[in-house]
Every structure is written in C-alpha cells, then in structure tokens.
Design an enzyme around this catalytic site. Structure first.
Site, PDB file in Angstrom:
ATOM      1  N   SER A  17       2.351   3.278  10.057  1.00  0.00           N
ATOM      2  CA  SER A  17       1.729   2.451   9.016  1.00  0.00           C
ATOM      3  C   SER A  17       2.520   1.160   8.953  1.00  0.00           C
ATOM      4  CB  SER A  17       1.752   3.177   7.669  1.00  0.00           C
ATOM      5  OG  SER A  17       0.841   4.244   7.678  1.00  0.00           O
ATOM      6  N   LYS A  31      -5.116   0.175   6.661  1.00  0.00           N
ATOM      7  CA  LYS A  31      -4.253   1.253   6.159  1.00  0.00           C
ATOM      8  C   LYS A  31      -3.511   0.804   4.903  1.00  0.00           C
ATOM      9  CE  LYS A  31      -2.330   5.250   6.025  1.00  0.00           C
ATOM     10  NZ  LYS A  31      -1.180   5.778   6.741  1.00  0.00           N
ATOM     11  N   LYS A  73       6.457   0.821   0.343  1.00  0.00           N
ATOM     12  CA  LYS A  73       6.443  -0.081   1.500  1.00  0.00           C
ATOM     13  C   LYS A  73       5.017  -0.542   1.798  1.00  0.00           C
ATOM     14  CE  LYS A  73       5.586   1.490   5.332  1.00  0.00           C
ATOM     15  NZ  LYS A  73       5.389   2.293   6.534  1.00  0.00           N
TER      16      LYS A  73
END
Lengths: 290, 290, 290, 290
Positions: free
Chosen positions: A91, A166, A235
């Site tokens: 990711s 994503k 994140k």
C-alpha cells in the site's frame, strides 16, 4: 508465458498470498528479510526460499512490504533481467510508484502498483481485490499471475493510480470507522440497543463496510484483532491527504479524519489494530462501544 | 386482532406504503392534507379516503409526514379511541416522540416512533426496514400491521429510539456522501478511472451504501433523481446533532458534516435530491463527478 | 437613586467584584451558599453578610454563579420587592435569561443578563467589561452600580444578548487557544524559536488575546494557573454552539472547536485551567509547548 | 559597511518598502518585471531603475515577489558577487528557502528568508515586522538594511523559519477571520448589536487582530479593500498545512480552515481581498455581516 514467479515480503498478507502461487506456476521463489520465514514458507507450501538476487530473476516479481520506501530501498541495488514485471502489492505512495517506473524502465523492467484489499481472510481464500496502476500491456501480461490470489483485478489508471485508489479506500474506511463510533456512541448515550440498531442500519442507506463487518466483528465484541495495524492506516490516511494537497483540493472531512486517525495512532497502545482508533474517541465520551 | 388500519400522509413514501395495506386488512382508511391524493389512492388501491376524524378510529394509525412538528400539530385536536396504536413512520425528533407518548397516553393510545428506510423502491416492494421505539407490547401488537410494508422490523429501544436510529443512519449517509465526493474528486484530479475505482472500493473495506448505490445511480450518471429531498437530509442531520448535544458528547465528524450539509442545502437549487449536496463541493473543486 | 445593593455568589470573580461596592453605596449586602465566605467578605471589605431573603431586598441585586441553572434555582422561592433590578453577571444561557425576565416581571422586577470579562485581575482593578442584555431603561438605571466594577459597560441587545456575546467571546477564545497550539507545535517541530515567533505574530495580523497573554503567561511557562476552569470554558463553548443551532446556521469551525474543547475537558486532570486544554493536543503531537 | 542595496519586485508591498531605502543608502537599485513600475519608482523616490543583472551587484538584494517559485526562477540565471546577502521578503515556502541557501552558497552569497507583516500601511510607515530565518551572522550584517522599513526585526531560527512563522501567522489570521464570521453571524441571527458586541469582545479574552481591525475596517463596513489578495492567503494557508504534514502532526483546526479558505478562494470573485473569504460563509448563512 510466465514460467517463474517470486514473492518478496512474507508478512501477514504476503505469506498467505504467496501460498497460492505453487498451484499455478512451476517455479515460485520466496524471500523475506527475516529469512527464517521464507524457509518456513518453502516447507509449508513447496516454494523455494532463495537469495534475493536469485528471486528477482523470476518472470514476475511480487512485492508486499510495509511502505513504498522499503520497496525503493530494496530495488536500489538489484540487477534485474529485461522483460520482467515487478508487481508491487504494497500500500504505497503514488509519487514513488512513478519514480520506480522510471528507475526500472532503465533495466527494461515494467513496474505496476498493485495494492490489494480483502485482509488476511481474502488472502487465505485468494479472493483479494487488486487495483492496478501502470502500463496496460504489462497489466495484461501480469494478469494471470495476479489471478493466483486475486478475484477482482482492475486496471484503474496510469502509474500511481492503484496506490491512489487504495489510499482513498482506506481513508473512507477511516472516515466510516470514526463516524460510526460517534453515531453509535450517541445512540448508546440515548439508551438504544446497539445490536438492533446495527441490523437496521445495515439494511439502510447509512450502511458501510464498517457497519457490516468492522463494528460487529472487531469493535462491539471488543476483540480488536490485530490484522491491519493502526500505524499502517495512519500512513494510508496520510497518503490520501497528500493526494488531496497535490491536487490543491479542499477536503474538510478527509483532512479532519486524517488528524483524528493520526492522533489516535499517537495515543494508542503499541500493536493496536486499526479498529482500536475508536478507543481515543471512547476516552473522550467515557462510553464504551459494546 | 387488527380489523382496521389508517394511513395518514400520502407523500412519496406514504402513498406507496399504504398501497400494500388492502392485501392484509379489510378496512383501510387513508387521509392526506391535499385530499385529492387520498381519493386517487382509494381509486388506485381500493382504500377508503375519509375525513381525518374517521380515519383515526382505526385500530392502527400509521402516519408519515415531513416532520415531527406536523404530526404533533395534527394530533392536537384529535379524539382517539382507547386501545389504538399510533405508528409514526415520520423521520422525527426523539424528544417529540416522548411528548406524543405522554399526550396520547391520556387518551389510552400507544405511540410508537417507527421511521422507515429503503426509499421509494423499498416502499414499492414492501421491503422497508422499520426501526421502532416505544412500549414493547404495543410493538408486538402493531408488528403484523408493519409487516404489510416492512421486511426488517426491529424494536430498538424506548420511545424516541426509532427516530434516533433513523437520524444516525441518515447522518452516516451524509458523512459517506460527502467523504466519497472528496475521495473521488481527488482520484479524478489524479487521472484515475472512477468507474474502475468504484468497483475496487465496492469490493474493499471502504465501501458503503453510497459507493454501492448512491454514487453510481445518482451522482456519477448526473441524474440526481429527487426521491429524498436535500432539506429533509439537512433536517435529519440536525436531529442527529441535537442527539449528540443532548448527550453532551464531542463528535467532530458529525458536527462538521452537519455544517456542510446545511450549507449545501442553503446554496442548492430548489427541489434538489439529497445527493445533489455534492454540487457544493464541486463548486469548490471545479471538478465534476462524472 | 440606588440606596442599597446586594451581591450573591462570592466565587473567584464575585468576591472581588463585590469588594468595590462599599466605596459607592451605603448598604452592601453579600450572600454566598457557603456562608463563611460572606462573613469573611464582610470582615474584609465592610459589607454586610445577611440572609438571602434580606439581601434580595436591595435596590440592585447582583448575582455571579457558576451556571444559569443555579440562578434559576435560587430565584424560584424568593420574594422580591417591585422596582428591583436583578443584574446577573453569571456566564449564562440566553434562553434562561428570557425565562427569568418573564418570571421576575411578575414580581415587578427587571432582569438583566450582564456577564463580565476581564478575569480576576480585571475584577481586582474594577476594569471589567460588562456586556448587558435586556430592557434599556433598566440598563440605564443599573449603570451606576455596574460602574463599581466595570470599565466598559455596553448594552448589546435584548434579553439574552449579553449571555450570547459572552458565549461567543469565550468560543473565540477556545478557537484561538487551540489553533495557536496547533500552529506553535508546528513551528516547534520545525525548530523555530517560539519566543521570537510569538513576538513577531503579536506584531502581525495573526495575533489574538491568546498570543498576547494566554500563551506567554499560562502555556509556554507551563503555569496553567487555575483562574478560569476548563469545565466552565467547555460549558460556554456549548452555549455558543446551542446559539448556532438555534439559529440553524452551519458553523464548521465553532462546531469542531466545541468538540475538541469538550474532549479536552473529558480527558483533563481534575481542577484544570482552561488553558490546559492544550495538553490533549500535546498528547497527540508528543511535543510540549514550552 | 553596506554601500548599495537593490529591491526586486515592486508590488503593493515592495514599492512602498523600497521607497524608504534612499534615505539610508547612497545607491539604491530597483527592478521590476513590468519595468515601467521601476522607472516610476525612480522618478518618485530617487532610486535607480536598472537591468536585473546590474541590480544584483548591490551589497544587499531585497526581493518581494508573489511566490517562492518566482524567486527561484529569477535566481536561476543570475551571476551574483560573493559576499552579497539576498534578503527575500516574499511570503515563501520553507523548503525552497533551504534550496536557495544551498544554491546561492555556491556563489558565496547568503540567503535569508525574511517575510514581512504589517500590510501596506506598515510598509508606508516603515513599521513592518520582519521575521528572519537563516545564518545569524548574515542576519546581523543585513540588520541595518532591514531597519529601513522594519520596526520589529527578529531572527526566528534557521533557514525557512522566517517563512514558517509568516505562514503560521497567516493561518491564524485565516482561522480568526472565519471563526469571527461564524460567531458574529450567530450573534446577528440572535438580534445582537454587532458594533457593541465587537467593542466588548475587543476588551475581552476572545479578541484578535481580526476583531480589532479586519472586521471593523474591511468586513462590517463592506469595503473589502484589496490590499492582500485572497489567492495569496490561500497559498499561505497551504504552506502552513504543508508544514503540519511535513512534521506528521495532527492539526484539525488548521486543516479545516485551509479547506475552507481554499474553497472560498475557488468560489470568490476575481480580485478579492482576503477578507472577502467571509462571503462564502454568508452564502451559507444568508446573513450579511454588516
């Protein structure tokens, strides 16, 4: 015709994703920084635990690491063979995807950003969603390899587009998680039966992945199983917000949610599941979501 | 044993909900402020368009009006017969539910707050979700009548709990609508294919009713069909926020969303669907969600 | 001509405010729930500590209690003499001001909402700001009495207007406090000298009462002296937000700040000064503002 | 000993700042992209309008351009003489300050980021605040030159610190502007006299530069004089938010305000003063702040 594949990064997701490869390909290399895990994988699934330099000689290289920076660092000193496709299931960060494309093109290698969703259960069942950015021909060539673990495999745009989708998906997850926490805390404060309320909302317009699975399976039963770590959600929320700013867009809900998730991450216990972000909210409301 | 039922308020939802009643009950009264609509309903579905004073002699009285205040005003001068149950399907205000309970108890009448979700299509197919607050015995007695149009019928708590769940549901709808607008605008700014992105997210953890139906069926196709008016969503968001404050809870995402929806409502064209709230965001981003 | 005045509620503010009255009026009654404090005040300043029923026979009655509800409760059973003016210096609720006006009018008594600002130092020096709502003639009659402790005394509108201005003032204080915390934490994270930065900002367009006094005198020196309790700021922020909602206005910054202050209050140590709200933010950032 | 100075960029601020230099220095070069303005300045103030290549031979070079990018582009092709100090009064980007330091060091030139505040009136009166980042010795050497237009001149930290303080100052200005708009709209909705309320708040803890000057002088009198353009405030708000993210901090109020200011900028008329950002809020509330 794909003869050999490699899988680099055998974490919670990668370990499971790589387990399906031997059913589809003759040669399956695996590699992991803690090499014991690679050897265990070989024993368990019949893959070959090899040196990194050998692994990257495969026709298709999958990677699934914590961050884009980890991938970039790994790629730095590798010699790859022309014609290889690097399928990065991390990711990651769209900007770094574009850097890696340029960098690998010098070696005649295609790079696809191909993050997955579906969590560990989707990895177990090879039903992951794969959202892919990059060269369309490379996407088509890599498609059969991605089918080993993916069910819905989509080319969503140019390099970085996969990572972008994503990041936005996970940002929406964060928005839903926090807003459902606020909403259900409000209901509890007013004496509403949360289980029945959840059933109603799941049959109504306010439903989401969070009301359907995250809340019943992780929050309301107080299990908070650590399958997707809170720092990783923080994140990803940061990546989404960076996309917002790069495009010079106002985005009040995304911006606020990113702040809340980051604060929740800063104040959380070590090794918390992403769903435990609601605990910061519980400390504000003095109401436990159960 | 329920012999007669009445339906008061034949708007977009009520008209359809009442259409199923004749299949289950011998006597079905309907009433509407614009009485023509009641007569039309009688003609179309074999109900009886009668004076309000007669309608409320039914064993079960359903109401479905724009606001709780409309219901309260209506109830004011009515003489009801003891043993009646008033099932109020309005998306109303919990505090007013409790007032109506007290008021109707004086006449020996039970009041249930029983808002529905599922939109006009759910009303057509008698597959609505009914979230009910109030006395449990009254709930059980009214249950068969609610089955005429409801599929999932839940007792969620004491008086006002039904309205509370509906308000929170619609607030979550608003949060999802706005955050998906922000997220997809960001993706579009980065050149991502929105249709493919939507498919991916709908198979992932960030999905919601908004990504599954509202965005593809109302926003991305630019249809914005007016089936649930924006002022009503703004009203429901306000009810949800009032619940937050009554409980003295902090709720940053809900509070921000309520402000945004209220601003969107203030700046929207007349007669806008709730989904058209995204147009205010489009005026900020200069990007059209299509 | 004002002959006698009374002061009810000798807290941190009231004790000091009442101390100036004997210089201006022959008869000064004081009363406090913990009556010892009234007796101490009488000893210290030459006021008369009397029963509540006697105190309220004064021409002008001042009150300064924690909340409007406290005032309302007190007023309930009192017999007042016609022509009295009740000047309520509590930081109260506009709606309750209007209720008290109606209630006291029955006894021929005028009620003014007259909250003050300027903190304990302003009370010591009789330089408070008094923002007054209510009947203008009553305002003019009470003006000389308010001059005993006030410097800037303004009639800002009808009943409740004084409370409204005070609530908005304190909400702006809260907004400034939190935003300066965010801004200075950011500067510290980038290695900026906070003291010099404060000097620059105090000579620039971004300055506020918070940058000029609160941050240097309470936060950056880590003293957080408890002169205005955090729960009271949280209460006032709630009053401000109630005004927003009563007017059906969107107000994203006010709404967000109210949530943050409420959360800060919920997570704060007992007996915190309002300025200690920044400690919640410090727990998020892991940076101490010093 | 400073013999010659140059001023590059004669916009609303620069034109006025440069006007003071001839009183302090024998040789004062000025340059502007639209060169007519430089010639006009020379005529009006006795400066010398010269080619850029000559201007940059001065001992001290001031620049005041719309953005850091403009400065960087200008510097690219210049040959500077060693020992020069470049004092950049642009409201710029900290990262670019550090780049320019490195770049100019190659030519033996010091670069200071030295943005100013005080608006055109402060530039007229030579009472600007100068917040300076960079090498301390260079700061001391350039100090006398900055005194020509500055009153408070502070070294706030290493390179970029000056820009950071300016960005945070302007972000706080934005927060104050928007929150005061919300607060005063609320007061107006409740019938409060805004002028009196402003006087009270300006004597109270909620005051700010916005309540003291911006609101009375720009908003409430509906003048919105274009002395600091809204797109520049939006740019500065963006710089502040970038600082927040670079430091990985949560900052909900700053993030929300940046979104609002950006949206206000997107929806504003051409050539709007920053204070006109309140007009977006007025379109939400349907209440004019006057």
């Amino acid at each position: 015709m794909i003869q050999s594949v490699a899988f680099i990064g055998l974490g919670a997701m990668g370990y499971r994703m790589a387990s399906h490869l031997p059913r589809h390909f003759d040669t399956v290399y695996v590699w992991n920084r803690s090499f014991e895990k690679a050897k265990q994988h070989a024993t368990e699934y019949g893959t070959q635990a090899v040196e990194l330099s050998q692994a990257v000689q495969a026709d298709i290289i999958f990677s699934c690491l914590p961050t884009s920076a980890d991938v970039a660092q790994l790629v730095e000193n590798l010699e790859l063979k022309p014609g290889t496709i690097w399928v990065d299931c991390t990711s990651g960060v769209p900007d770094l995807a574009r850097q890696l494309v340029t960098q690998l093109k010098n070696q005649g290698v295609d790079y696809l950003d191909a993050p997955v969703s579906g969590q560990t259960i989707g990895a177990d069942n090879a039903t992951l969603t794969v959202m892919v950015g990059g060269d369309f021909t490379a996407f088509e060539r890599a498609y059969p390899a991605m089918q080993a673990f993916g069910k819905l495999i989509k080319h969503v745009g140019e390099s970085g587009a996969g990572f972008a989708v994503k990041a936005v998906n996970n940002m929406l997850l964060a928005v839903n998680l926090w807003s459902v926490a606020e909403g259900f805390t409000t209901l509890k404060a007013h004496g509403v039966n949360l289980g029945e309320a959840l059933d109603c909302i799941n049959a109504s317009s306010g439903k989401s992945g969070v009301t359907e699975t995250i809340f019943p399976q992780r929050v309301l039963n107080r299990s908070f199983p650590v399958t997707f770590a809170l720092p990783l959600l923080a994140k990803d929320a940061g990546i989404a917000l960076d996309l917002v700013h790069a495009a010079k867009l106002p985005a009040p809900l995304i911006a606020l949610t990113q702040s809340l998730i980051q604060a929740a991450n800063q104040t959380a216990e070590e090794n918390s599941d992403f769903s435990a972000a609601v605990k910061m909210y519980e400390s504000w409301s003095k109401i436990t979501l159960e």
